[in-house]
Design a protein around this motif. Structure first.
Motif, short mmCIF file in Angstrom:
data_model
loop_
_atom_site.label_atom_id
_atom_site.label_comp_id
_atom_site.label_asym_id
_atom_site.label_seq_id
_atom_site.Cartn_x
_atom_site.Cartn_y
_atom_site.Cartn_z
N ALA A 36 0.68 -1.17 -0.01
CA ALA A 36 -0.17 0.07 -0.14
C ALA A 36 1.03 1.00 0.01
O ALA A 36 0.62 2.18 -0.81
N ALA A 96 9.49 -1.77 -2.28
CA ALA A 96 9.41 -3.27 -3.35
C ALA A 96 10.47 -4.09 -2.88
O ALA A 96 10.01 -5.25 -2.71
N ARG A 108 4.77 -16.22 0.84
CA ARG A 108 3.46 -16.04 0.32
C ARG A 108 3.46 -16.20 -1.19
O ARG A 108 2.68 -15.34 -1.93
N VAL A 123 7.15 -5.48 -12.27
CA VAL A 123 6.90 -4.40 -11.75
C VAL A 123 8.22 -3.72 -11.07
O VAL A 123 8.68 -2.69 -11.44
N LEU A 124 9.19 -4.70 -10.60
CA LEU A 124 10.31 -4.15 -9.98
C LEU A 124 11.28 -3.93 -11.09
O LEU A 124 11.99 -2.64 -11.19
N ILE A 127 10.11 -0.39 -12.48
CA ILE A 127 10.63 0.81 -11.43
C ILE A 127 11.84 0.99 -11.91
O ILE A 127 12.23 2.22 -11.98
N HIS A 200 -0.73 -7.19 -10.70
CA HIS A 200 -0.21 -7.41 -9.62
C HIS A 200 -0.84 -7.90 -8.65
O HIS A 200 -0.90 -8.74 -7.72
N ILE A 201 -1.97 -6.90 -8.42
CA ILE A 201 -3.01 -7.34 -7.15
C ILE A 201 -4.42 -7.70 -7.99
O ILE A 201 -5.35 -7.59 -6.97
N HIS A 204 -6.22 -10.31 -6.06
CA HIS A 204 -6.35 -10.21 -4.66
C HIS A 204 -7.82 -9.61 -4.39
O HIS A 204 -8.06 -8.30 -4.98
N ALA A 207 -7.55 -5.91 -2.08
CA ALA A 207 -6.18 -5.69 -1.84
C ALA A 207 -6.06 -4.41 -1.41
O ALA A 207 -6.61 -3.46 -1.63
N ARG A 208 -5.05 -4.31 -0.31
CA ARG A 208 -4.66 -2.90 0.38
C ARG A 208 -3.84 -2.07 -0.74
O ARG A 208 -2.50 -2.29 -0.68
N ILE A 209 -4.33 -1.03 -1.22
CA ILE A 209 -3.44 -0.26 -2.04
C ILE A 209 -3.53 1.21 -1.47
O ILE A 209 -2.98 2.00 -2.15
C1 HEM Z 1 6.51 -1.23 -5.47
C2 HEM Z 1 6.16 -2.26 -6.09
C3 HEM Z 1 5.08 -3.06 -5.55
C4 HEM Z 1 3.87 -2.74 -5.10
C5 HEM Z 1 3.33 -1.53 -4.91
C6 HEM Z 1 3.36 -3.86 -4.71
C7 HEM Z 1 1.88 -4.21 -4.07
C8 HEM Z 1 1.50 -5.25 -3.46
C9 HEM Z 1 0.16 -5.16 -2.96
C10 HEM Z 1 -0.80 -4.15 -2.73
C11 HEM Z 1 0.02 -6.55 -2.45
C12 HEM Z 1 -1.21 -7.06 -1.86
C13 HEM Z 1 -1.11 -6.95 -0.36
C14 HEM Z 1 -2.53 -7.39 0.25
O1 HEM Z 1 -3.40 -6.60 -0.14
O2 HEM Z 1 -2.34 -8.54 0.72
C15 HEM Z 1 0.98 -7.44 -2.93
C16 HEM Z 1 1.21 -8.52 -2.67
C17 HEM Z 1 2.34 -9.32 -3.09
N1 HEM Z 1 3.25 -9.08 -3.83
FE1 HEM Z 1 3.82 -6.86 -4.27
N2 HEM Z 1 4.11 -4.99 -4.91
C18 HEM Z 1 5.27 -4.57 -5.57
C19 HEM Z 1 6.32 -5.20 -5.98
C20 HEM Z 1 6.58 -6.60 -5.62
C21 HEM Z 1 7.79 -7.26 -6.13
C22 HEM Z 1 8.97 -6.62 -6.79
C23 HEM Z 1 7.53 -8.68 -5.70
C24 HEM Z 1 7.98 -9.71 -5.81
C25 HEM Z 1 8.84 -10.37 -7.00
C26 HEM Z 1 5.97 -8.82 -5.07
C27 HEM Z 1 5.42 -10.08 -4.69
C28 HEM Z 1 4.12 -9.76 -3.97
C29 HEM Z 1 3.65 -11.35 -3.39
C30 HEM Z 1 4.37 -12.63 -3.43
C31 HEM Z 1 2.47 -10.58 -3.01
C32 HEM Z 1 1.51 -11.49 -2.19
C33 HEM Z 1 0.76 -12.41 -3.24
C34 HEM Z 1 -0.23 -13.30 -2.56
O3 HEM Z 1 -0.62 -13.09 -1.44
O4 HEM Z 1 -0.62 -14.50 -2.93
N3 HEM Z 1 5.83 -7.52 -5.20
N4 HEM Z 1 2.05 -6.29 -3.39
#
Ligand code: HEM
Ligand code: SF4
Ligand code: SF4
Ligand SMILES: [Fe+2]
Ligand SMILES: [Fe+2]
Lengths: 683, 133
Positions: A36, A96, A108, A123-124, A127, A200-201, A204, A207-209
């Motif tokens: 978020a 990130a 997770r 995403v990474l 960035i 990405h979300i 979900h 999702a918490r944004i």
């Molecule tokens: C700045 C960049 C990123 C943002 C803004 C972002 C945002 C988010 C958000 C909002 C969630 C959901 C959280 C929730 O509500 O539970 C999430 C989950 C997740 N993110 Fe990211 N993320 C970013 C980068 C990444 C990167 C680089 C990785 C790894 C490669 C990653 C891996 C994950 C994983 C594994 C989850 C959980 C998925 C699940 O619960 O099954 N994220 N991310």
């Protein structure tokens, strides 16, 4: 292989989160809402970026001046906007990376849950692309460094016909071509980033944004504070005829750039590729067999949709009825997305232990833990309890080992996620007088492994989400492991007034009281210290430590050559007879074999060989120009240079030689070029 | 024991909901019929537990429909559902405590519990649905 670092990481995050929960309160804990915060930073970057762009000139000659004007002529708006733009971008990287580590630590992303992880990778990368192209646009010495090093990196890849480094050889060669391309990418990449962040979300639910409002204010405040205390400024104006010895590097975005000089571009690409490969494989690292997925029991499902609303992973949908019952819809499980958390079970109206004797099934159940079994185990393990402080602990599998307080005179019922617990089970414990108190034990506050288990549990208890925990259940007999003083709760149980259910009429359910909090001044100090440290580290790493790319007494010598040599065979006219033998579409009056001679080069400095190499002509038929681009770091001062070229296929000797004594200033960029008509030139 | 007689105004015009209204009436009638001085407590509790589950299921469906149709009085209607869910658990507790158990009173309480909501909130939803179409 990953078990140990992961366990260590998990323990570290666990400890940090415990501290942050104390300092920030569970709702404001930044560690549990990194995603978020990432979104928040993204919007700050986007808004400030639009502002900067209004004043920015995308031509290479005016870019530096417009950025300078923005920074100094309107320090309170433009300068702050610029600083916000830079620091929020740095924040984005930091968030990130920590988020990545944390998701890894808590696993997770295993197996079926690969989606979040794999979509996080682009995403990474985006960035980084956004940030690196951003630094390019300032066109100061850092931008120059980024341009030159990026060109060096890209030249390793077989992307371009000739080295793009030649665009950055000196002020004369410089054109706006790449600069315009970079300003385009700097806008396109963030937009693409937004798309990927959305993807990405996208799977979900809820999702918490958006960070908790209070935390958002605090983060915005520290960002603004940093922007004002340490304004982002440009370094010296870029000048390709010079190489600045030491430049301030943004270590969030450019940590690998020094390695390009150290190890060479190819090695850095291998490193990056290797890292990406490992990251890409992480979800499929060895793991146990996945648990069986949730199963709908149509006799107990009328398609009310509650489970669909509660599934954290979008694994459920309502589909047209497939049986004889006169309903329109039924719940359907998408087995690929179901991670067997059981949150759906906890939401189903028919999931109640008050149902008839031995056989019952809820509308949706986990095959590995049917509610009948849960109830049976509960009743059995409660039987031996005695005294006035009998306890039932409903614990999730991720809750870890329970403290001694929770094991004494207690029955423990485990389930995959605490969100699987139908609230009526709590009611049941009291209604059947199975125990005197109930503890609901889960992950750390707001860090539910299955994302929403804790949130849904709290909301169900508070009557904010179906199914409600009935108002009649005394709230003082329930405690959440993640937000209560369990010791005090346990001690107080025996002295509570006699348990009476019912008779509460139409009163609404109440939320549980919040757990103990540190006194506000202490929290304020803690928050100030933590956020101050974060801001300080960000401000520091954004420019320092400086990177020394050139020794104090060194200069740079560049060999930049593009030369189309003569063809190996002279053109000769064809006789009419020869022409007739050719296919009609191939007929031509002269035969010109296109292959050209390679270029052989030698470079000597003070009599010592600096470089020697043969360069084939470019093109599929070796019919293009040969290009050479090489950079050498050499001592400054007077020295003799000799450069020789053989471009005619002769066995020995040279076709072009140029020599002389030069006196290099420290930091000077001395370029040797070659023009077909004029031979070597240098300056 | 007077059974609940099916009345046309128990139909509200949503096929799923009406189907469940019929099922629920027959479920409750079956229980009322079985009630007597000799009926075993476990048997009654089991039947009530099942009614509790089915009626919670029914309320969930009705709430889904009210929500989808943007029914203005959905909140009040839901409050009454929740009150009924409170009641049924209290009723179960009453049956379980031998001192309070009186088949006659239980029967009355159950039919009142059930039909009261039909006559008021469900009927109002019915009128609203008719007015709409
Ligand atoms: C700045 C960049 C990123 C943002 C803004 C972002 C945002 C988010 C958000 C909002 C969630 C959901 C959280 C929730 O509500 O539970 C999430 C989950 C997740 N993110 Fe990211 N993320 C970013 C980068 C990444 C990167 C680089 C990785 C790894 C490669 C990653 C891996 C994950 C994983 C594994 C989850 C959980 C998925 C699940 O619960 O099954 N994220 N991310
Ligand atoms: S919550 Fe239960 S009844 Fe409702 S749709 Fe899901 S499985 Fe069916
Ligand atoms: S078990 Fe979890 S993931 Fe699977 S359908 Fe139920 S709520 Fe969704
Ligand atoms: Fe109703
Ligand atoms: Fe109804």
């Amino acid at each position: 292989m990953t078990a140990n670092p992961r366990r260590w990481l998990r323990a570290t995050f666990g400890a940090l989160e415990a501290v942050c929960t104390r300092v920030f309160s569970p709702a404001w804990n930044p560690l549990v809402q990194l995603g978020a915060i990432g979104w928040f930073f993204y919007w700050v970057v986007a808004v400030s970026g639009v502002y900067l762009y209004v004043f920015f000139d995308t031509g290479i000659t005016r870019a530096y001046d417009t950025v300078e004007a923005l920074t100094h002529a309107q320090p309170w708006i433009g300068g702050v906007m610029r600083s916000l733009h830079r620091y929020a971008s740095d924040g984005l990287v930091a968030v990130a990376l920590v988020h990545l580590l944390r998701e890894f630590a808590f696993a997770r992303m295993k197996g079926k849950r690969w989606f979040g992880w794999i979509t996080g990778l682009p995403v990474l990368m985006l960035i980084y692309v956004s940030g690196i192209t951003g630094y390019w646009l300032v066109w100061d010495v850092l931008a120059q460094y980024v341009a030159v090093t990026t060109a060096e990196l890209l030249d390793v890849l077989p992307l371009f016909g000739e080295p793009i480094s030649r665009n950055f050889v000196n002020q004369v060669a410089l054109s706006s071509r790449f600069f315009t391309l970079m300003s385009f990418i700097h806008i396109a990449a963030p937009l693409l980033l937004l798309l990927f962040m959305w993807i990405h979300i996208h799977r979900h639910a809820a999702a918490r944004i958006q960070p908790a409002r209070g935390l958002g204010v605090l983060v915005a405040g520290s960002l603004l504070g940093l922007a004002i205390v340490v304004p982002a400024v440009s370094q010296a104006r870029a000048n390709l005829d010079q190489v600045q010895a030491t430049i301030g590097l943004d270590w969030f975005y450019l940590p690998l750039y020094p390695l390009v000089q150290q190890w060479g571009g190819a090695t850095v690409w291998q490193l990056l590729g290797g890292m990406l490969l490992v990251l890409g494989l992480v979800p499929w690292l060895p793991r146990g067999t996945p648990a069986p997925v949730a199963k709908v029991n149509l006799l107990n499902c009328n398609g009310c949709g509650r489970c669909v609303a509660d599934c954290p992973f979008g694994a459920l949908s309502l589909e047209p009825r497939s049986d004889w019952q006169k309903y329109q819809a039924e719940a359907v499980v998408n087995a690929d997305r179901c991670f067997s958390c059981g949150l759906c079970v906890g939401s189903c109206p028919t999931a109640t232990p008050f149902r008839s004797a031995s056989v019952f099934a809820a509308g949706i159940e986990l095959p590995q833990l049917p509610l009948v079994t849960l109830r049976e185990q509960l009743e059995k393990s409660c039987a031996p309890l005695a005294g006035g402080d009998r306890l039932v602990v409903f614990a999730c599998e991720h809750a870890g080992t329970l403290g001694a307080d929770l094991r004494r005179n207690a029955a423990v019922a485990r389930m995959p996620c605490i969100g699987m617990l139908p609230p009526s089970f709590i009611d049941f414990v009291f209604s059947r007088r199975l125990a005197d108190g109930v503890v609901i034990a889960g992950c750390g506050a707001n860090s539910c492994y299955h994302r929403l288990g804790q949130r849904w549990t709290e909301q169900r208890i508070a009557g904010q989400r179906d199914p409600w925990l009935r108002a009649r259940v005394p709230r003082e007999r329930i405690a959440l492991s993640w937000d209560a003083d369990l010791g005090a709760f346990r001690k107080g149980l025996a002295s509570l007034p006699v348990l009476r259910l019912g008779g509460r009429g139409a009163s609404k359910p109440l939320p549980l009281p919040a757990g103990p909090r540190w006194p506000v001044p202490m929290r304020a100090i803690g928050i100030a210290l933590l956020l101050g440290a974060m801001a300080g580290i960000t401000g520091l790493l954004a420019t320092s430590p400086g990177w020394r790319q050139l020794g104090q007494d060194e200069a740079v010598l560049q060999l930049s050559i593009r030369h189309a040599t003569a063809t190996k065979v002279e053109c000769k006219p064809l006789t009419p007879q020869q022409m007739a033998e050719l296919k009609p579409n191939m007929r031509r009056p002269v035969d010109c074999p296109r292959e050209r001679w390679p270029v052989y080069l030698e470079l000597e400095r003070d009599g010592q060989l600096l470089y020697r190499g043969t360069h084939e002509p470019s093109g599929l038929w070796n019919d293009g120009a040969a290009t050479v681009f090489r950079t050498f770091r050499i001592p400054a001062g007077p020295q003799s240079i000799v450069v020789r070229m053989r471009d005619s296929g002769r066995a020995s000797g040279f076709d072009h030689v140029h020599s002389g004594t030069i006196d290099l200033e420290p930091g000077q960029n001395f370029v040797i070029e070659f023009r077909s008509g004029e031979g070597f030139t240098w300056h | 024991m007077t059974l609940i007689a099916w009345r046309e105004d128990f139909t509200i015009g949503l096929p799923d909901v009406d189907y469940e209204h019929r099922e629920l009436v027959s479920m409750i009638n079956a229980l009322l019929e079985s009630l007597g001085p000799d009926t075993g407590v476990p048997q009654i509790v089991a039947a009530l537990g099942e009614i509790h589950a089915r009626i919670a299921l029914h309320f969930a469906l009705e709430e889904r429909d009210m929500h989808q149709l943007h029914y203005a009085a959905a909140a009040e209607h839901k409050d009454d559902h929740e009150r009924l869910l409170d009641d049924i658990l209290d009723i179960i507790d009453t049956v379980e405590s031998p001192l309070d158990y009186d088949p006659e009173a239980l029967g009355d309480r159950l039919s009142r519990w059930f039909t009261g909501h039909f006559r008021t909130h469900d009927a109002r939803l019915h009128r609203w649905l008719v007015g709409r179409s």
